[in-house]
Design an enzyme around this catalytic site. Structure first.
Site, PDB file in Angstrom:
ATOM      1  N   SER A  33      39.395  46.508  43.674  1.00 23.83           N
ATOM      2  CA  SER A  33      39.507  45.072  43.402  1.00 23.83           C
ATOM      3  C   SER A  33      40.512  44.808  42.295  1.00 23.83           C
ATOM      4  O   SER A  33      40.667  45.608  41.376  1.00 23.83           O
ATOM      5  CB  SER A  33      38.137  44.533  42.975  1.00 23.83           C
ATOM      6  OG  SER A  33      38.250  43.240  42.421  1.00 23.83           O
ATOM      7  N   TYR A  63      30.541  44.749  37.842  1.00 18.14           N
ATOM      8  CA  TYR A  63      31.193  44.939  39.143  1.00 18.14           C
ATOM      9  C   TYR A  63      32.580  45.535  38.940  1.00 18.14           C
ATOM     10  O   TYR A  63      32.926  46.571  39.523  1.00 18.14           O
ATOM     11  CB  TYR A  63      31.297  43.600  39.885  1.00 18.14           C
ATOM     12  CG  TYR A  63      32.242  43.658  41.050  1.00 18.14           C
ATOM     13  CD1 TYR A  63      33.509  43.083  40.965  1.00 18.14           C
ATOM     14  CD2 TYR A  63      31.901  44.331  42.208  1.00 18.14           C
ATOM     15  CE1 TYR A  63      34.396  43.163  42.013  1.00 18.14           C
ATOM     16  CE2 TYR A  63      32.789  44.421  43.262  1.00 18.14           C
ATOM     17  CZ  TYR A  63      34.039  43.835  43.153  1.00 18.14           C
ATOM     18  OH  TYR A  63      34.937  43.935  44.192  1.00 18.14           O
ATOM     19  N   LYS A 117      34.059  49.465  39.883  1.00 14.29           N
ATOM     20  CA  LYS A 117      35.260  49.757  40.684  1.00 14.29           C
ATOM     21  C   LYS A 117      36.226  50.638  39.885  1.00 14.29           C
ATOM     22  O   LYS A 117      36.790  51.599  40.393  1.00 14.29           O
ATOM     23  CB  LYS A 117      35.958  48.456  41.100  1.00 14.29           C
ATOM     24  CG  LYS A 117      35.200  47.626  42.118  1.00 14.29           C
ATOM     25  CD  LYS A 117      35.067  48.337  43.466  1.00 14.29           C
ATOM     26  CE  LYS A 117      34.428  47.457  44.523  1.00 14.29           C
ATOM     27  NZ  LYS A 117      34.232  48.176  45.793  1.00 14.29           N
TER      28      LYS A 117
HETATM   29  C1  WQD Z   1      38.616  31.400  42.309  1.00 10.42           C
HETATM   30  C2  WQD Z   1      38.985  30.186  41.472  1.00 10.42           C
HETATM   31  C3  WQD Z   1      37.407  29.692  39.737  1.00 10.42           C
HETATM   32  C4  WQD Z   1      34.111  28.541  42.422  1.00 10.42           C
HETATM   33  C5  WQD Z   1      36.216  36.862  42.518  1.00 10.42           C
HETATM   34  C6  WQD Z   1      35.843  38.219  42.039  1.00 10.42           C
HETATM   35  C7  WQD Z   1      36.798  39.243  42.569  1.00 10.42           C
HETATM   36  C8  WQD Z   1      36.979  39.127  44.061  1.00 10.42           C
HETATM   37  C9  WQD Z   1      37.258  37.705  44.488  1.00 10.42           C
HETATM   38  C10 WQD Z   1      35.762  40.979  44.994  1.00 10.42           C
HETATM   39  C11 WQD Z   1      38.733  30.384  39.980  1.00 10.42           C
HETATM   40  C12 WQD Z   1      37.458  28.561  40.759  1.00 10.42           C
HETATM   41  C13 WQD Z   1      35.333  28.976  41.936  1.00 10.42           C
HETATM   42  C14 WQD Z   1      33.692  27.203  42.170  1.00 10.42           C
HETATM   43  C15 WQD Z   1      35.738  26.814  40.979  1.00 10.42           C
HETATM   44  N1  WQD Z   1      35.832  39.640  44.707  1.00 10.42           N
HETATM   45  N2  WQD Z   1      36.136  28.121  41.233  1.00 10.42           N
HETATM   46  N3  WQD Z   1      34.535  26.387  41.442  1.00 10.42           N
HETATM   47  O1  WQD Z   1      36.763  34.713  40.363  1.00 10.42           O
HETATM   48  O2  WQD Z   1      39.163  34.873  41.238  1.00 10.42           O
HETATM   49  O3  WQD Z   1      37.474  36.513  41.997  1.00 10.42           O
HETATM   50  O4  WQD Z   1      36.240  36.878  43.924  1.00 10.42           O
HETATM   51  O5  WQD Z   1      36.581  41.823  44.827  1.00 10.42           O
HETATM   52  O6  WQD Z   1      36.281  40.491  42.243  1.00 10.42           O
HETATM   53  O7  WQD Z   1      35.947  38.209  40.636  1.00 10.42           O
HETATM   54  O8  WQD Z   1      37.335  34.179  42.789  1.00 10.42           O
HETATM   55  O9  WQD Z   1      36.607  32.409  44.316  1.00 10.42           O
HETATM   56  O10 WQD Z   1      35.128  32.989  42.326  1.00 10.42           O
HETATM   57  O11 WQD Z   1      37.280  31.784  41.940  1.00 10.42           O
HETATM   58  O12 WQD Z   1      36.484  26.061  40.328  1.00 10.42           O
HETATM   59  O13 WQD Z   1      32.584  26.771  42.560  1.00 10.42           O
HETATM   60  O14 WQD Z   1      38.151  29.089  41.857  1.00 10.42           O
HETATM   61  O15 WQD Z   1      37.301  29.188  38.407  1.00 10.42           O
HETATM   62  O16 WQD Z   1      39.764  29.720  39.261  1.00 10.42           O
HETATM   63  P1  WQD Z   1      37.714  35.013  41.474  1.00 10.42           P
HETATM   64  P2  WQD Z   1      36.485  32.819  42.889  1.00 10.42           P
END
Ligand code: WQD
Length: 377
Positions: free
Chosen positions: A158, A184, A188
């Site tokens: 990741s 997590y 990894k």
């Molecule tokens: C994306 C953007 C949030 C939800 C995570 C894991 C990573 C990978 C992918 C496995 C950010 C914003 C989110 C919401 C929001 N998984 N957001 N409101 O955090 O980049 O990565 O998922 O490998 O390991 O860390 O993805 O989709 O959670 O967030 O504003 O309800 O959307 O702040 O900017 P992230 P995400």
């Protein structure tokens, strides 16, 4: 057993979101696929368990406390798409004997290791479970592989191993393991280190470590998709659930970042591009006369903001996606997107699908399964 001519691949965690989507291009590329999954986040209903009678169910099925995990996509959905049965074992990687029996039954050329818990927030609540399942489970797998002389591996890692980006776009030479904020990401990173040590100790191993950026979307058929249990942790499934009317509104975590519109920017990657990236990695393992471990970013190299995703989703769905600006989420960075050039030069792979297609394919699936796999419209 000589596995040099085998095209039989084991997918650990193959009933999950990424694993189940990867089965399709693997079979289309002529591979025989065997899936092993403990279904710890098993979705109810129509999972078809083609259990081999003499392989015990894994006794160590951990029920994680949270429900941020992603529902394994029912194997039967995949079988509908590929038009053939997929051998499936309900086995936990921590069940050494059952795992070894699976290897006794098949001449695997390679393993694609997807299995693991992956909810960032939950990993801060139950870190020991994450280390036991992800790290100890991987050690078991590598040991059984070694005992069966299976030494070609694709590992699902990741972009979180990079921590807070020190520069953008993120290349594979970006430091890893610094300021990791959750169990997590650390799990990894630890597994990547174990793989490096394993390859240093035995030159017959050849491992490709794939560092995913943000996988989103669904198979274009609409019968596979991302089906998180409970409240979605990630942006795209939450947006889709607002669009379909399951949730009234999405909170946008902060609009005061130094980005195009103040909201977080990420490198979203279509799940089918990601799936095809695994086939490219597998073919590299089989055709290149190399050894050791090599890490590769899988992303598009483009960053999109939260509001850009919400806007695109509203356009393709024709639904107004209601949102409210909320406080920043702990652990979030402003921007994260990769330099994807090494994947192109080394694997001959690059992402093809656009953000619009990511949203269209997500919407098609969500419209068919408004409540997820447990019910179909
Ligand atoms: C994306 C953007 C949030 C939800 C995570 C894991 C990573 C990978 C992918 C496995 C950010 C914003 C989110 C919401 C929001 N998984 N957001 N409101 O955090 O980049 O990565 O998922 O490998 O390991 O860390 O993805 O989709 O959670 O967030 O504003 O309800 O959307 O702040 O900017 P992230 P995400």
């Amino acid at each position: 057993m000589d596995n040099s001519k085998s095209k039989c691949v084991l997918l650990t965690g193959g009933a999950g979101y990424v694993g189940s989507h990867t089965i399709i291009p693997l079979i289309e590329s002529g591979y025989e696929v065997v899936v092993l999954d403990n279904l710890s986040n098993a979705c109810k209903g129509h999972i078809k368990r083609a259990l081999m009678p003499d392989v015990a169910r894994g006794p160590h099925v951990f029920k994680t406390t949270g429900n941020e995990g992603q529902n394994p996509v029912p194997i039967s959905q995949v079988e509908k798409l590929v038009g053939k049965p997929v051998t499936f074992y309900n086995v936990d990687l921590l069940d050494y004997d059952s795992l070894s029996k699976v290897f006794d039954k098949h001449n695997f050329c390679c393993v694609i290791h997807f299995a693991g818990l992956k909810a960032v927030g939950e990993s801060c609540i139950i870190p020991l479970t994450y280390y036991r399942v992800n790290v100890s489970g991987s050690i078991n797998l590598f040991q059984v592989m070694k005992e069966h002389n299976v030494k070609k591996l694709v590992f699902s890692s990741s972009s979180t191993v990079y921590g807070e980006p020190q520069f953008l776009p993120i290349t594979e030479s970006h430091p890893v393991g610094q300021n990791l904020l959750n169990g997590y990401a650390k799990s990894k990173y630890y597994i990547e280190g174990i793989i490096q040590d394993l390859c240093n100790s035995d030159k017959e191993w050849f491992v490709i470590i794939l560092r995913y950026f943000n996988p989103v979307g669904a198979h274009p058929s609409g019968i596979l998709g991302e089906d998180p249990t409970g409240i979605p942790n990630n942006l795209m499934p939450y947006v889709a659930q607002v669009a379909v009317g399951n949730r009234p509104c999405i909170n946008v975590f902060g609009n005061d970042y130094n980005t195009v519109d103040g909201t977080g920017v990420r490198d979203y990657l279509h799940i089918m591009d990601l799936a095809e990236g695994h086939v490219s990695a597998l073919q590299k393992l089989q055709n290149a006369n190399e050894n050791g471990a090599i890490a590769i970013n899988l992303g598009t190299g483009n960053g999109y903001s939260v509001l850009q995703v919400i806007d695109m989703f509203s356009q393709v769905s024709g639904q107004k996606v209601k949102y409210a600006i909320a406080d920043r989420r702990a652990g979030d960075c402003a921007s994260s997107y990769c330099d994807a050039s090494f994947a192109k030069s080394y694997l001959g792979w690059q992402a093809k699908r656009t953000l619009k297609e990511m949203c269209e394919d997500t919407w098609r699936w969500q419209s068919l399964y408004p409540q997820g796999f447990s019910t179909k419209k």
